[in-house]
Motif scaffolding. Structure first.
Motif, PDB file in Angstrom:
ATOM      1  N   SER A  31       0.844  -1.192   0.000  1.00 29.94           N
ATOM      2  CA  SER A  31       0.000   0.000   0.000  1.00 29.94           C
ATOM      3  C   SER A  31       0.880   1.243   0.000  1.00 29.94           C
ATOM      4  O   SER A  31       2.078   1.180   0.285  1.00 29.94           O
ATOM      5  CB  SER A  31      -0.920   0.003   1.222  1.00 29.94           C
ATOM      6  OG  SER A  31      -0.139   0.023   2.416  1.00 29.94           O
ATOM      7  N   GLU A  32       0.263   2.380  -0.308  1.00 28.25           N
ATOM      8  CA  GLU A  32       1.021   3.635  -0.414  1.00 28.25           C
ATOM      9  C   GLU A  32       1.760   3.957   0.874  1.00 28.25           C
ATOM     10  O   GLU A  32       2.947   4.289   0.864  1.00 28.25           O
ATOM     11  CB  GLU A  32       0.059   4.771  -0.771  1.00 28.25           C
ATOM     12  CG  GLU A  32       0.741   6.094  -1.096  1.00 28.25           C
ATOM     13  CD  GLU A  32       1.407   6.101  -2.461  1.00 28.25           C
ATOM     14  OE1 GLU A  32       2.356   6.884  -2.640  1.00 28.25           O
ATOM     15  OE2 GLU A  32       0.991   5.322  -3.329  1.00 28.25           O
ATOM     16  N   ASP A  33       1.056   3.853   2.008  1.00 31.47           N
ATOM     17  CA  ASP A  33       1.692   4.211   3.274  1.00 31.47           C
ATOM     18  C   ASP A  33       2.789   3.230   3.659  1.00 31.47           C
ATOM     19  O   ASP A  33       3.845   3.626   4.160  1.00 31.47           O
ATOM     20  CB  ASP A  33       0.646   4.325   4.386  1.00 31.47           C
ATOM     21  CG  ASP A  33      -0.104   3.016   4.618  1.00 31.47           C
ATOM     22  OD1 ASP A  33      -0.240   2.229   3.653  1.00 31.47           O
ATOM     23  OD2 ASP A  33      -0.551   2.771   5.755  1.00 31.47           O
ATOM     24  N   LEU A  34       2.558   1.942   3.411  1.00 24.13           N
ATOM     25  CA  LEU A  34       3.572   0.950   3.739  1.00 24.13           C
ATOM     26  C   LEU A  34       4.785   1.090   2.833  1.00 24.13           C
ATOM     27  O   LEU A  34       5.929   0.973   3.282  1.00 24.13           O
ATOM     28  CB  LEU A  34       2.985  -0.466   3.636  1.00 24.13           C
ATOM     29  CG  LEU A  34       3.897  -1.622   4.044  1.00 24.13           C
ATOM     30  CD1 LEU A  34       4.440  -1.421   5.452  1.00 24.13           C
ATOM     31  CD2 LEU A  34       3.165  -2.954   3.933  1.00 24.13           C
ATOM     32  N   TRP A  35       4.556   1.346   1.560  1.00 29.88           N
ATOM     33  CA  TRP A  35       5.659   1.552   0.611  1.00 29.88           C
ATOM     34  C   TRP A  35       6.532   2.730   1.051  1.00 29.88           C
ATOM     35  O   TRP A  35       7.767   2.630   1.072  1.00 29.88           O
ATOM     36  CB  TRP A  35       5.088   1.786  -0.786  1.00 29.88           C
ATOM     37  CG  TRP A  35       6.114   2.141  -1.823  1.00 29.88           C
ATOM     38  CD1 TRP A  35       6.494   3.385  -2.222  1.00 29.88           C
ATOM     39  CD2 TRP A  35       6.916   1.225  -2.599  1.00 29.88           C
ATOM     40  NE1 TRP A  35       7.461   3.315  -3.192  1.00 29.88           N
ATOM     41  CE2 TRP A  35       7.738   2.003  -3.441  1.00 29.88           C
ATOM     42  CE3 TRP A  35       6.998  -0.160  -2.662  1.00 29.88           C
ATOM     43  CZ2 TRP A  35       8.639   1.429  -4.336  1.00 29.88           C
ATOM     44  CZ3 TRP A  35       7.903  -0.730  -3.559  1.00 29.88           C
ATOM     45  CH2 TRP A  35       8.699   0.059  -4.374  1.00 29.88           C
ATOM     46  N   ASN A  36       5.898   3.828   1.407  1.00 33.08           N
ATOM     47  CA  ASN A  36       6.662   4.999   1.848  1.00 33.08           C
ATOM     48  C   ASN A  36       7.439   4.717   3.126  1.00 33.08           C
ATOM     49  O   ASN A  36       8.580   5.161   3.292  1.00 33.08           O
ATOM     50  CB  ASN A  36       5.719   6.190   2.073  1.00 33.08           C
ATOM     51  CG  ASN A  36       5.144   6.718   0.777  1.00 33.08           C
ATOM     52  OD1 ASN A  36       5.737   6.555  -0.292  1.00 33.08           O
ATOM     53  ND2 ASN A  36       3.979   7.342   0.852  1.00 33.08           N
ATOM     54  N   GLU A  37       6.816   3.962   4.036  1.00 27.90           N
ATOM     55  CA  GLU A  37       7.494   3.618   5.287  1.00 27.90           C
ATOM     56  C   GLU A  37       8.738   2.769   5.023  1.00 27.90           C
ATOM     57  O   GLU A  37       9.787   2.966   5.642  1.00 27.90           O
ATOM     58  CB  GLU A  37       6.520   2.874   6.198  1.00 27.90           C
ATOM     59  CG  GLU A  37       7.025   2.645   7.606  1.00 27.90           C
ATOM     60  CD  GLU A  37       5.974   2.044   8.515  1.00 27.90           C
ATOM     61  OE1 GLU A  37       6.339   1.527   9.579  1.00 27.90           O
ATOM     62  OE2 GLU A  37       4.774   2.092   8.149  1.00 27.90           O
ATOM     63  N   LEU A  38       8.635   1.843   4.094  1.00 27.33           N
ATOM     64  CA  LEU A  38       9.774   0.992   3.747  1.00 27.33           C
ATOM     65  C   LEU A  38      10.850   1.780   3.004  1.00 27.33           C
ATOM     66  O   LEU A  38      12.047   1.629   3.267  1.00 27.33           O
ATOM     67  CB  LEU A  38       9.301  -0.184   2.887  1.00 27.33           C
ATOM     68  CG  LEU A  38       8.353  -1.182   3.554  1.00 27.33           C
ATOM     69  CD1 LEU A  38       7.780  -2.148   2.524  1.00 27.33           C
ATOM     70  CD2 LEU A  38       9.066  -1.949   4.662  1.00 27.33           C
ATOM     71  N   MET A  39      10.414   2.618   2.079  1.00 31.96           N
ATOM     72  CA  MET A  39      11.368   3.372   1.273  1.00 31.96           C
ATOM     73  C   MET A  39      12.184   4.363   2.099  1.00 31.96           C
ATOM     74  O   MET A  39      13.368   4.597   1.820  1.00 31.96           O
ATOM     75  CB  MET A  39      10.635   4.129   0.161  1.00 31.96           C
ATOM     76  CG  MET A  39      10.129   3.254  -0.975  1.00 31.96           C
ATOM     77  SD  MET A  39      11.484   2.535  -1.958  1.00 31.96           S
ATOM     78  CE  MET A  39      12.130   4.000  -2.749  1.00 31.96           C
ATOM     79  N   TRP A  40      11.555   4.964   3.116  1.00 33.33           N
ATOM     80  CA  TRP A  40      12.218   6.002   3.895  1.00 33.33           C
ATOM     81  C   TRP A  40      12.894   5.483   5.155  1.00 33.33           C
ATOM     82  O   TRP A  40      13.470   6.256   5.912  1.00 33.33           O
ATOM     83  CB  TRP A  40      11.212   7.098   4.256  1.00 33.33           C
ATOM     84  CG  TRP A  40      10.841   7.930   3.062  1.00 33.33           C
ATOM     85  CD1 TRP A  40       9.701   7.843   2.319  1.00 33.33           C
ATOM     86  CD2 TRP A  40      11.637   8.949   2.451  1.00 33.33           C
ATOM     87  NE1 TRP A  40       9.734   8.750   1.287  1.00 33.33           N
ATOM     88  CE2 TRP A  40      10.902   9.441   1.341  1.00 33.33           C
ATOM     89  CE3 TRP A  40      12.883   9.494   2.727  1.00 33.33           C
ATOM     90  CZ2 TRP A  40      11.390  10.447   0.515  1.00 33.33           C
ATOM     91  CZ3 TRP A  40      13.375  10.496   1.898  1.00 33.33           C
ATOM     92  CH2 TRP A  40      12.635  10.974   0.817  1.00 33.33           C
TER      93      TRP A  40
END
Length: 204
Positions: free
Chosen positions: A78-87
């Protein structure tokens, strides 16, 4: 030859010797760099004339059999999980079609898994590996007894089977539903509700 007016040989001779000495000192200091410069020039010429390296093939996203939509790492988070992993500090992602990373070898060997995508995240002090694969229709039936024997805690919810095990700093989660097998191994870092958020994105 006529002497130039105003020139004093008592000053000109020492000044000339001093200049010659400075030039000689500079040459002496530069001598150690001559082999390095020659090697650099040779490497540059070899690189310029060498053939271009062959590019490594990157796995293309698999196609979902039902919808024809491409399946890749970006699509399963999901968008929020992707951002959390990426950052997360030190985040580095690798995508492949590698077999699931799991300690449940008995179950992994018992099913025929057609891997759609494997996402390998590396972070400072840990990592997460997620695999989405298609499995045989009877895989869900053998999953619970097999995973339970390996120390997993399993629960059924509707059409899905969820199994989880925590050992030290490693959390391993399996979800089987609709002919798909979703498995994640979290090492060192465990995002909040990672398995549930991933499951909602994949299965809707």
């Amino acid at each position: 030859m006529a002497r130039i007016g105003g020139r004093n040989s008592w000053i000109a001779v020492p000044a000339g010797m001093l200049c010659a000495g400075v030039v000689g000192a500079l040459v002496w200091l530069a001598l150690p760099m001559v082999p390095v410069s020659i090697a650099w020039l040779g490497d540059t010429l070899r690189t310029a004339t060498a053939p271009l390296p062959t590019q490594t093939a990157v796995p293309t996203p698999a196609q979902d059999a039902a919808t024809g939509v491409a399946v890749d790492c970006r699509s399963i988070y999901s968008e929020d999980l992707w951002n959390e992993l990426m950052w997360h500090p030190g985040s580095l992602l690798g995508q492949s079609l590698a077999a699931p990373t799991t300690d449940a070898r008995a179950f992994a060997d018992a099913v025929s898994a057609d891997v759609a995508v494997t996402c390998v995240w590396r972070f400072d002090g840990g990592g997460i590996v997620t695999t989405l694969a298609r499995v045989d229709a009877d895989a869900q039936g053998i999953a619970e007894p097999s995973l339970t024997s390996d120390g997993f805690t399993c629960r059924s919810s509707g059409a899905a089977l969820d199994c989880t095990r925590t050992q030290g700093g490693v959390v391993e989660e399996h979800t089987l539903r609709d002919g798909l097998w979703l498995v994640s191994v979290e090492t060192g870092w465990h995002p909040d509700d990672f398995g549930a958020r991933l499951e909602r994105q994949v299965f809707g």
